[in-house]
Motif scaffolding. Structure first.
Motif, PDB file in Angstrom:
ATOM      1  N   TRP A 116      54.366  35.509  37.885  1.00 39.08           N
ATOM      2  CA  TRP A 116      54.823  34.274  38.530  1.00 39.08           C
ATOM      3  C   TRP A 116      56.147  33.798  37.938  1.00 39.08           C
ATOM      4  O   TRP A 116      57.007  33.299  38.663  1.00 39.08           O
ATOM      5  CB  TRP A 116      53.764  33.174  38.395  1.00 39.08           C
ATOM      6  CG  TRP A 116      54.311  31.863  38.842  1.00 39.08           C
ATOM      7  CD1 TRP A 116      54.397  31.415  40.128  1.00 39.08           C
ATOM      8  CD2 TRP A 116      54.892  30.846  38.028  1.00 39.08           C
ATOM      9  NE1 TRP A 116      54.996  30.183  40.159  1.00 39.08           N
ATOM     10  CE2 TRP A 116      55.308  29.814  38.874  1.00 39.08           C
ATOM     11  CE3 TRP A 116      55.108  30.712  36.662  1.00 39.08           C
ATOM     12  CZ2 TRP A 116      55.910  28.656  38.403  1.00 39.08           C
ATOM     13  CZ3 TRP A 116      55.709  29.564  36.191  1.00 39.08           C
ATOM     14  CH2 TRP A 116      56.107  28.552  37.049  1.00 39.08           C
ATOM     15  N   ARG A 127      58.079  33.319  41.038  1.00 38.19           N
ATOM     16  CA  ARG A 127      57.805  31.923  41.407  1.00 38.19           C
ATOM     17  C   ARG A 127      56.932  31.826  42.661  1.00 38.19           C
ATOM     18  O   ARG A 127      56.917  30.813  43.345  1.00 38.19           O
ATOM     19  CB  ARG A 127      59.093  31.123  41.606  1.00 38.19           C
ATOM     20  CG  ARG A 127      59.903  30.931  40.347  1.00 38.19           C
ATOM     21  CD  ARG A 127      59.083  30.181  39.335  1.00 38.19           C
ATOM     22  NE  ARG A 127      59.906  29.432  38.402  1.00 38.19           N
ATOM     23  CZ  ARG A 127      59.617  29.310  37.125  1.00 38.19           C
ATOM     24  NH1 ARG A 127      58.548  29.884  36.628  1.00 38.19           N
ATOM     25  NH2 ARG A 127      60.359  28.599  36.335  1.00 38.19           N
ATOM     26  N   ASP A 128      56.200  32.890  42.928  1.00 39.48           N
ATOM     27  CA  ASP A 128      55.281  32.925  44.065  1.00 39.48           C
ATOM     28  C   ASP A 128      53.876  32.646  43.548  1.00 39.48           C
ATOM     29  O   ASP A 128      53.336  33.420  42.748  1.00 39.48           O
ATOM     30  CB  ASP A 128      55.340  34.294  44.745  1.00 39.48           C
ATOM     31  CG  ASP A 128      54.446  34.395  45.974  1.00 39.48           C
ATOM     32  OD1 ASP A 128      53.557  33.532  46.171  1.00 39.48           O
ATOM     33  OD2 ASP A 128      54.637  35.358  46.739  1.00 39.48           O
ATOM     34  N   ARG A 129      53.262  31.581  44.016  1.00 37.87           N
ATOM     35  CA  ARG A 129      51.935  31.190  43.517  1.00 37.87           C
ATOM     36  C   ARG A 129      50.887  32.268  43.751  1.00 37.87           C
ATOM     37  O   ARG A 129      49.882  32.321  43.051  1.00 37.87           O
ATOM     38  CB  ARG A 129      51.495  29.866  44.122  1.00 37.87           C
ATOM     39  CG  ARG A 129      51.232  29.909  45.604  1.00 37.87           C
ATOM     40  CD  ARG A 129      50.953  28.504  46.138  1.00 37.87           C
ATOM     41  NE  ARG A 129      50.906  28.487  47.576  1.00 37.87           N
ATOM     42  CZ  ARG A 129      49.789  28.512  48.289  1.00 37.87           C
ATOM     43  NH1 ARG A 129      48.625  28.555  47.681  1.00 37.87           N
ATOM     44  NH2 ARG A 129      49.836  28.493  49.599  1.00 37.87           N
ATOM     45  N   GLY A 178      53.697  26.408  37.794  1.00 37.23           N
ATOM     46  CA  GLY A 178      53.032  27.408  38.626  1.00 37.23           C
ATOM     47  C   GLY A 178      51.573  27.094  38.848  1.00 37.23           C
ATOM     48  O   GLY A 178      51.033  27.273  39.950  1.00 37.23           O
ATOM     49  N   VAL A 226      51.250  24.207  41.388  1.00 35.97           N
ATOM     50  CA  VAL A 226      51.427  24.692  42.761  1.00 35.97           C
ATOM     51  C   VAL A 226      50.193  25.474  43.204  1.00 35.97           C
ATOM     52  O   VAL A 226      49.690  25.308  44.323  1.00 35.97           O
ATOM     53  CB  VAL A 226      52.704  25.544  42.881  1.00 35.97           C
ATOM     54  CG1 VAL A 226      52.775  26.237  44.227  1.00 35.97           C
ATOM     55  CG2 VAL A 226      53.931  24.673  42.670  1.00 35.97           C
ATOM     56  N   LEU A 227      49.674  26.317  42.334  1.00 39.94           N
ATOM     57  CA  LEU A 227      48.498  27.119  42.676  1.00 39.94           C
ATOM     58  C   LEU A 227      47.299  26.251  43.018  1.00 39.94           C
ATOM     59  O   LEU A 227      46.622  26.463  44.033  1.00 39.94           O
ATOM     60  CB  LEU A 227      48.150  28.038  41.505  1.00 39.94           C
ATOM     61  CG  LEU A 227      46.903  28.892  41.665  1.00 39.94           C
ATOM     62  CD1 LEU A 227      47.103  29.941  42.757  1.00 39.94           C
ATOM     63  CD2 LEU A 227      46.538  29.563  40.350  1.00 39.94           C
ATOM     64  N   TRP A 270      48.645  22.863  45.932  1.00 38.26           N
ATOM     65  CA  TRP A 270      49.545  23.031  47.075  1.00 38.26           C
ATOM     66  C   TRP A 270      48.771  23.167  48.342  1.00 38.26           C
ATOM     67  O   TRP A 270      47.838  23.805  48.506  1.00 38.26           O
ATOM     68  CB  TRP A 270      50.441  24.237  46.849  1.00 38.26           C
ATOM     69  CG  TRP A 270      51.436  24.431  47.931  1.00 38.26           C
ATOM     70  CD1 TRP A 270      51.353  25.333  48.951  1.00 38.26           C
ATOM     71  CD2 TRP A 270      52.674  23.757  48.129  1.00 38.26           C
ATOM     72  NE1 TRP A 270      52.451  25.247  49.753  1.00 38.26           N
ATOM     73  CE2 TRP A 270      53.284  24.281  49.264  1.00 38.26           C
ATOM     74  CE3 TRP A 270      53.311  22.731  47.458  1.00 38.26           C
ATOM     75  CZ2 TRP A 270      54.500  23.813  49.743  1.00 38.26           C
ATOM     76  CZ3 TRP A 270      54.517  22.286  47.929  1.00 38.26           C
ATOM     77  CH2 TRP A 270      55.093  22.835  49.070  1.00 38.26           C
TER      78      TRP A 270
END
Length: 107
Positions: free
Chosen positions: A16, A20-22, A100, A103-104, A107
């Motif tokens: 991540w 930066r992708d959950r 992170g 967001v996980l 979101w």
């Protein structure tokens, strides 16, 4: 910064931190993850030795006699760490690690 976090958490966030992708955070890899209440999660995060140093620094500041404000209206004890020069450190921690997870989970 990385040595402040427990190794398993650092490992679970490695991919991540690059993308930066959950979706690159595997919930199963987050150490000690618990749902404490709806919308409240806890997990193993900071190394105990770093927590001890942080507490020691807060005590030094409290003992210095320099002005400080209580963390909240229901607590007359403690120190707002971001107000005693630690804001850059905590911003780095938030950006590199806990953002992170936020967001996980939310979101």
């Amino acid at each position: 910064t990385k040595y402040r976090f427990v190794p398993a958490l650092r490992k679970s966030l490695e991919k991540w931190q690059t993308t930066r992708d959950r979706h690159d955070i595997d919930v199963a890899d987050i150490p000690g993850l618990r749902l404490e209440a709806p919308g409240v999660v806890s997990f193993d995060c900071l190394q105990p030795a770093w927590c001890d140093k942080l507490m020691e620094e807060a005590k030094h500041y409290s003992d210095s006699g320099m002005p400080q404000r209580a963390p909240n209206s229901m607590n007359n004890y403690g120190v707002v760490l971001t107000e005693i020069g630690m804001k850059p450190s905590f911003n780095a921690l938030l950006e590199s690690y806990t953002a992170g997870l936020g967001v996980l989970f939310f979101w």
